[in-house]
Write an enzyme that holds these catalytic residues in place. Structure first.
Site, PDB file in Angstrom:
ATOM      1  N   GLU A  87      10.397  67.817  23.408  1.00 14.73           N
ATOM      2  CA  GLU A  87       9.592  66.696  22.663  1.00 14.73           C
ATOM      3  C   GLU A  87      10.488  65.825  22.013  1.00 14.73           C
ATOM      4  OE1 GLU A  87       7.573  67.747  19.119  1.00 14.73           O
ATOM      5  OE2 GLU A  87       5.782  66.411  19.585  1.00 14.73           O
ATOM      6  N   ILE A  88      11.578  65.286  22.554  1.00 12.26           N
ATOM      7  CA  ILE A  88      12.602  64.558  22.180  1.00 12.26           C
ATOM      8  C   ILE A  88      13.086  65.259  20.728  1.00 12.26           C
ATOM      9  CG2 ILE A  88      13.782  62.410  21.507  1.00 12.26           C
ATOM     10  CD1 ILE A  88      11.657  60.887  23.003  1.00 12.26           C
TER      11      ILE A  88
END
Length: 585
Positions: free
Chosen positions: A356-357
């Site tokens: 999710e980065i």
């Protein structure tokens, strides 16, 4: 820098991407103009830029930051004013065309291109147009329009600039590099405007109206707008200007993909935004977007973004179902507020493609590069952080919201709480923020973070948040969970620093634990992701400016009353003990 080719002069500088008003540029410009004026064969000149996409971007920010005192900054401003005064009083016509972004110091002619924007962005950095823009702009567009431009930093498109009087003429794109003869000057506007502004009553009313508007919007926390109204001040050395310039540099850093180019190029449709296709063509393309209840077609996807409810079992179930049909190269991205990515990835057959980065030790560099590339294509400012409960932004927000609940329980009303946080510089009050996040979501996340970090993440009783009638029966709910405030730590200022110190302490701890890779990303994430006051520059800039020792002193007072909720982290203590330690050089 420039070459004279009668009858025009080409402006160039050694800066690789944009033209900025540096000391070197000003020196060379003066030399070139002397050459133009001395050359009898040159009757007029056109200043053009050889830089694609930029005419003048304004002053060189690094040059301003290199100044060590107010006198040096003032001298820079004066030299810039002298240069433009020479051009203004030139015995030969000087024409300045602009094809794209230009600051107030380089305005006269603009192309009709939709890319062309003009403006005075200095206020966004806590500065003002220092090379004469504050004096010339009102004469060109009128005082109200000049104030609007200088106080907001908004961009003006070419067609509107022409109507305002900001530029004299619009030139077709294909004629940009050609010699432009003369510019028609609308004398009538200037004459009438100067006549009206000669009346003190008119001037005073405009100043009064603008001052009131500025105070309402900035709450007095940003000095640049007020200095623009009053006079040229000592803005470049203010902490607010340093904070805003720091955020500017931070955005530049975060808009680059430091993880390299992904193996599979990211392609997103941005043509509609750029008006390269019609709305009909856009709608035709969007019609290909379909909703479905199964995973058919997922085998063709390069990236799947999951956003199911914050429940680990549901996320594991969806992950297994999707992985059964997607291709080996497909990246699976999970949207989560507090659940650690490694816990979600525990159910994955290939955890190197999951993020999710927020990266784990198993996330591949190419996966990270691809995720960042997608965000950049969407025009986002990206930070990449390490895995852990709450990651960075949620983890910082959690203690602050927990403290806000305690403040409510101690008798501070929601409106008062909002006023205290917005007057400190937050764009949204804390009570309103809890509503916007979702009270049920906030309570759920608070429980998760409490389980992960223990009593240190305590504050008010989150059971009060779960009551659905909070909007209509707030007094009854707060009375049920009422706490007796300690007068020694309950002043308006104490409430503000109780909220902010818990936010800042958690941010510093994230850097200490390696969740953050740098203070720059921490400041950018806090300001643009959570609304930390931009005038303070982010939690790390705030510590540098306010003083780690002073912050620790306040936290020790609160710790004596509330316990380990306010225990400073080791990195903050290290900075408090040694004043030479700074997060930003």
């Amino acid at each position: 820098m420039a070459a004279v080719r009668a009858p025009w002069c080409a402006l160039r500088s050694g800066v690789p991407e944009v033209n900025t008003l540096s000391v070197q540029m000003q020196k060379e410009m003066s030399e070139v103009m002397e050459e133009v004026w001395a050359n009898k064969d040159v009757e007029s000149a056109v200043l053009i830029s050889s830089k694609p996409g930029c005419f003048i971007a304004g002053a060189d920010i690094n040059m301003i930051q290199a100044c060590t005192n107010i006198e040096e900054v003032t001298l820079l401003s004066q030299e810039g004013q002298k240069m433009f005064e020479k051009i203004e009083k030139s015995p030969k016509p000087i024409v300045r065309p602009s094809t794209v972004p230009a600051s107030a110091e380089g305005l006269r002619i603009a192309t009709k291109s939709k890319k062309t924007v003009l403006g005075t962005p200095e206020v966004m950095l806590g500065l003002l147009p220092g090379a004469g823009g504050t004096q010339r702009l009102p004469k060109m567009v009128g005082l109200p329009s000049a104030f609007d431009m200088m106080l907001t930093g908004r961009n003006i498109r070419a067609d509107k600039a022409k109507k305002m009087g900001l530029v004299h003429q619009l030139s077709p794109e294909e004629r940009t590099v050609e010699y432009l003869e003369e510019v028609a000057i609308e004398c009538a506007r200037g004459i009438v405007q100067d006549y009206i502004m000669s009346y003190p009553m008119v001037r005073n009313q405009i100043y009064k109206t603008v001052h009131s508007k500025v105070m309402k919007q900035s709450k007095g926390l940003y000095p640049a707008p007020l200095k623009i109204i009053d006079n040229f001040g000592q803005l470049a050395r203010t902490t607010e200007s340093q904070a805003l310039i720091g955020l500017y540099h931070g955005q530049v850093i975060c808009k680059k993909n430091r993880f390299g180019t992904p193996q599979r190029p990211v392609k997103l449709d941005t043509k509609t935004k750029k008006r390269n296709i019609t709305s009909f063509e856009r709608d035709a393309t969007m019609s290909n977007l379909t909703g479905q209840l199964d995973y058919s077609g997922f085998e063709k996807a390069d990236m799947v973004i999951e956003a199911v409810f914050e429940d680990i079992n549901i996320k594991h179930k969806v992950l297994k179902e999707v992985e059964a049909v997607i291709s080996p190269h497909c990246i699976y991205a999970s949207n989560t507020s507090a659940l650690p990515i490694k816990d979600i990835a525990a159910a994955s057959k290939r955890p190197d493609k999951l993020l999710e980065i927020i990266t784990t030790d198993k996330t591949s560099k190419d996966t990270t590069a691809s995720a960042v590339a997608v965000g950049l294509k969407q025009g986002k400012v990206i930070i990449v952080v390490g895995d852990g409960p709450g990651f960075y932004t949620t983890r910082c927000l959690g203690p602050m919201l927990g403290e806000a609940v305690r403040v409510l329980q101690e008798g501070v009303g929601p409106k008062k709480l909002d006023q205290l946080t917005t007057s400190f510089g937050f764009p949204v009050g804390t009570a309103t923020l809890a509503d916007e996040v979702g009270i049920d979501v906030a309570a759920h996340v608070a429980e998760d973070l409490g389980k992960a970090f223990g009593s240190r993440f305590g504050g008010g009783n989150v059971e009060g948040l779960k009551t659905k009638e909070v909007n209509t029966e707030i007094d009854e709910i707060m009375e049920k969970y009422r706490l007796t405030p300690n007068p020694a730590v309950s002043s308006d200022s104490d409430v503000q620093y109780r909220l902010v110190s818990r936010f800042v302490n958690e941010a510093v701890m994230c850097l200490q634990e390696g969740i953050l890779s740098s203070p720059v990303e921490g400041d950018i994430g806090a300001v643009f992701g959570l609304g930390f006051p931009p005038c303070l520059g982010g939690p790390f800039r705030f510590v540098d400016t306010f003083g780690a020792d002073k912050l620790v002193e306040k936290m020790r007072r609160y710790e004596a009353v509330y316990g380990n909720h306010f225990t400073p982290c080791q990195l903050l203590l290290d900075h408090a003990k040694d004043s030479s330690k700074k997060f930003h050089k």
